[in-house]
Design a protein around this motif. Structure first.
Motif, PDB file in Angstrom:
ATOM      1  N   ASP A   1       0.822  -1.207   0.000  1.00 50.24           N
ATOM      2  CA  ASP A   1       0.000   0.000   0.000  1.00 50.24           C
ATOM      3  C   ASP A   1       0.859   1.261   0.000  1.00 50.24           C
ATOM      4  O   ASP A   1       0.569   2.231  -0.706  1.00 50.24           O
ATOM      5  CB  ASP A   1      -0.996  -0.001   1.171  1.00 50.24           C
ATOM      6  CG  ASP A   1      -0.345  -0.216   2.529  1.00 50.24           C
ATOM      7  OD1 ASP A   1       0.887  -0.424   2.602  1.00 50.24           O
ATOM      8  OD2 ASP A   1      -1.076  -0.170   3.548  1.00 50.24           O
TER       9      ASP A   1
ATOM     10  N   ASP B   1      -4.427  -3.840  -1.511  1.00 47.36           N
ATOM     11  CA  ASP B   1      -3.539  -2.723  -1.183  1.00 47.36           C
ATOM     12  C   ASP B   1      -3.715  -1.562  -2.146  1.00 47.36           C
ATOM     13  O   ASP B   1      -3.505  -0.399  -1.774  1.00 47.36           O
ATOM     14  CB  ASP B   1      -2.089  -3.198  -1.148  1.00 47.36           C
ATOM     15  CG  ASP B   1      -1.784  -4.012   0.100  1.00 47.36           C
ATOM     16  OD1 ASP B   1      -2.134  -3.563   1.199  1.00 47.36           O
ATOM     17  OD2 ASP B   1      -1.212  -5.109  -0.013  1.00 47.36           O
TER      18      ASP B   1
ATOM     19  N   ALA C   1      -4.414   2.349  -1.220  1.00 47.90           N
ATOM     20  CA  ALA C   1      -3.626   3.447  -1.786  1.00 47.90           C
ATOM     21  C   ALA C   1      -4.497   4.435  -2.553  1.00 47.90           C
ATOM     22  O   ALA C   1      -4.329   5.659  -2.446  1.00 47.90           O
ATOM     23  CB  ALA C   1      -2.532   2.896  -2.689  1.00 47.90           C
TER      24      ALA C   1
END
Length: 658
Positions: free
Chosen positions: A83, A302, A306
């Motif tokens: 991430d 992830d 993000a």
């Protein structure tokens, strides 16, 4: 492709397979996102994964790696959180550079990774410094630094390898020979048949491997690393591979012959290794399919984290705050006896006492060891501190400045002596793009002082006389000091060494043996960022620094009834705005005087600031007096005409009579 597992157990082979899949599957996802316009740019390493993965897995977690654009396998292999990695690529605050830099232009001490800057070659010098620190501490660690075949044409590569070779530093210079530097084929980049041949010229080993064979890379690097831990030395490792996609995705690959692409497609490192493991009954197809599903799920999860973060909201205070590493100077007041010392003796004294005070301080420069430097400032230092800490360097200014950052990454301090300030141009990129930006970019301070013997007046001509402080004045992240007398020379040098930020320390050669004062014998520091009034007055204020202070005192003393105040800036970055404003308010007439050339000099910035902030206090225009806008001439008559001293009296009288 032939794989030799040697004595590697099944679990290691399966681990290598997993580590190969991670960057490949992330890249495949990134290429989809690029087409969807969800990411801005991508440098693909598809087809080259075995190199980054093999090197990373063969080294210990405490070994530093300095990767480049196509080395995603270094980051995934060191367990950098997906991430945070994805956020870094998106330019969001969760990333390692808080949105200030792109892709792999960051480092992480936690993961022992130092990313590249766009100039490609400077990371080699940084690797030298990391390895030097490890060697000085007997840590038995290894540093690996990546280069593309095109990047090896840069002087930084040569300097980095040469320094590592001369100093027997445990550095593996990994060269990914993938056939092209962007679109330029290898035969237009270099004439050697292989990079192993280059190793001969440096007197080091050169080893060539199939960069698409994960086991060959892994086994070779593992063996090399274990050898380097016991016998530190530099090695060139050439990994032959091929770039299957463009330099970056927008570049495409139309310049590559189709038959070449087809031939290398058959050598795909992921597919070949996977088929080998299946054939050896170490894994099966179901295992591979399930693993891909698992990794892709992790990637998607992830990415969701993000992408949920927005670009950072700009805050100018935060941006400015991170330009320098946090540091609050505690001034050490001079105490005890004073001894008459020349300017040069005070510098030597400060350097020696700093070496005694900071055992992690390393001095580097040409001829500074047994010879004591061309000006003899470090004479006797080798006998006192040893050659590990007082290091003669090859004529490799860029690599040495880079090494200073590497030492700082490992928690050490360094002083780099430029034999003459003029020669700093050879290390300019490292100073303005690595040292100056490191903390702002990824939180890494650069605990470095660069000493700069500067100035004219010695008939040394255009390449040993320049005043180039303005080159660095424009660069956020640097500090600049320029003492005019022995007391400040010692105090400011000690202060600069204490400061964890990069400091350019200018010392005028003409003052070395001509200026004396009674200097405290004990260690002390002078406050950085503070100017000093060296002559009280009420008619006008002369703002100056360095040799300008002495010239101003002399000229003013020759003018009858001239009550001029002279302000010595002492620190040029940051400069003392409060003292300048006080001087303007006191006399209402200002003359800015410096040895550097007029156009673009530091005086121009100070003049502009005064005009903007103190205009109502002025009874006359701000006047600047500086050297002619030419290079520094050699003949004494021409040099005298070049320097500003001969024009100072006329300008003072102009201001007084305005």
């Amino acid at each position: 492709m032939k794989f030799d597992r040697k004595n590697l157990p099944d679990n290691v082979l399966k681990r290598l397979h997993y580590e190969l899949l991670l960057p490949r599957l992330i890249e495949e996802k990134m290429l989809i996102l690029l087409r969807q316009n969800k990411i801005s740019k991508w440098f693909s390493g598809i087809g080259q994964e075995a190199i980054a993965v093999g090197v990373t897995q063969a080294l210990q977690p405490t070994d530093y790696i300095l990767p480049m654009h196509r080395n995603l396998g270094v980051f995934t292999g060191r367990n950098v959180p997906f991430d945070k990695l994805f956020a870094q690529w998106q330019g969001t605050k969760m990333g390692y550079t808080k949105g200030r830099d792109r892709s792999f232009h960051f480092g992480s001490k936690e993961h022992h990774i130092v990313g590249m800057i766009s100039h490609l070659g400077p990371q080699n010098g940084v690797a030298d410094g990391i390895a030097l620190a490890s060697k000085l501490r007997s840590e038995k660690t290894v540093t690996a630094v990546f280069n593309g075949d095109g990047g090896t044409s840069q002087g930084d590569f040569h300097e980095g390898v040469n320094v590592a070779a001369v100093w027997d530093l445990p550095v593996i210079f990994v060269i990914e020979n993938n056939g092209y530097g962007l679109s330029t084929p290898s035969h237009e980049q270099f004439r050697c048949l292989s990079f192993v041949d280059k190793a001969i010229g440096y007197g080091i080993e050169g080893i060539q491997v199939d960069g698409n064979n994960i086991l060959e890379v892994y086994n070779t690097v593992h063996a090399l690393a274990e050898s380097l831990r016991e016998r530190p030395r530099a090695i060139i490792l050439e990994c032959n591979t091929f770039r299957m996609r463009g330099h970056e995705e927008a570049s495409g690959t139309k310049y590559v012959p189709k038959e070449l692409m087809d031939a290398w497609a058959k050598k795909d490192p992921v597919e070949n290794f996977e088929q080998y493991l299946i054939a050896e009954s170490i894994i099966d197809q179901k295992y591979c399919d399930d693993l891909r599903i698992e990794i892709r799920k992790e990637i998607e999860n992830d990415l969701e984290v993000a992408f949920a973060e927005q670009h950072p909201q700009p805050n100018s205070d935060d941006e400015l705050k991170d330009v320098y590493a946090p540091f609050s100077q505690e001034v050490i007041v001079p105490k005890g006896n004073k001894t008459e010392k020349r300017y040069i003796d005070a510098i030597s004294d400060g350097l020696r006492q700093s070496m005694e005070r900071f055992e992690n301080l390393v001095l580097m420069g040409q001829d500074i060891a047994d010879y004591g430097g061309v000006f003899k400032i470090t004479e006797g230092f080798v006998e006192r501190f040893g050659k590990d800490r007082v290091r003669n360097t090859p004529l490799c200014e860029s690599a040495i400045v880079g090494a200073s950052l590497g030492l700082s990454i490992k928690g050490m301090k360094s002083m780099v002596e430029m034999q003459f300030a003029d020669f700093v141009s050879e290390g300019f990129n490292q100073i303005v793009n690595n040292l100056a930006k490191a903390h702002w970019r990824w939180g890494q301070h650069a605990d470095v002082v660069v000493r700069m013997p500067t100035g004219a007046g010695t008939a040394a001509g255009p390449f040993h006389s320049q005043s180039n402080e303005a080159w660095f004045f424009h660069t956020p992240g640097l500090k600049i000091v320029y003492p005019s007398n022995p007391i400040d020379a010692k105090g400011l040098l000690c202060a600069a060494i204490e400061d964890p930020n990069p400091v350019m320390y200018f010392e005028h050669k003409l003052m070395y043996r001509s200026i004396k004062d009674f200097v405290p014998d004990q260690y002390y520091t002078t406050e950085m960022g503070k100017a000093c009034v060296v002559r009280e007055g009420s008619d006008l204020s002369i703002i100056t620094y360095g040799m300008g202070v002495h010239w101003a005192l002399e000229v003013v003393g020759d003018i009858a009834n001239c009550r001029a105040e002279i302000l010595d800036l002492r620190t040029l970055l940051p400069w003392d705005k409060e003292a300048v404003m006080a001087a303007v308010k006191k006399t209402n007439r200002v003359l800015i005087f410096h040895e550097d050339t007029l156009t673009g000099g530091i005086g121009a910035e100070i003049s502009a600031w005064i005009t903007e902030h103190c205009f109502a206090e002025l009874d006359a225009p701000v006047v600047r007096v500086a050297s002619l806008d030419t290079a520094v001439p050699f003949a004494p008559t021409l040099e005298n005409n070049f320097l500003p001293k001969i024009r100072l009296k006329e300008k003072i009288e102009f201001l007084l009579n305005f």
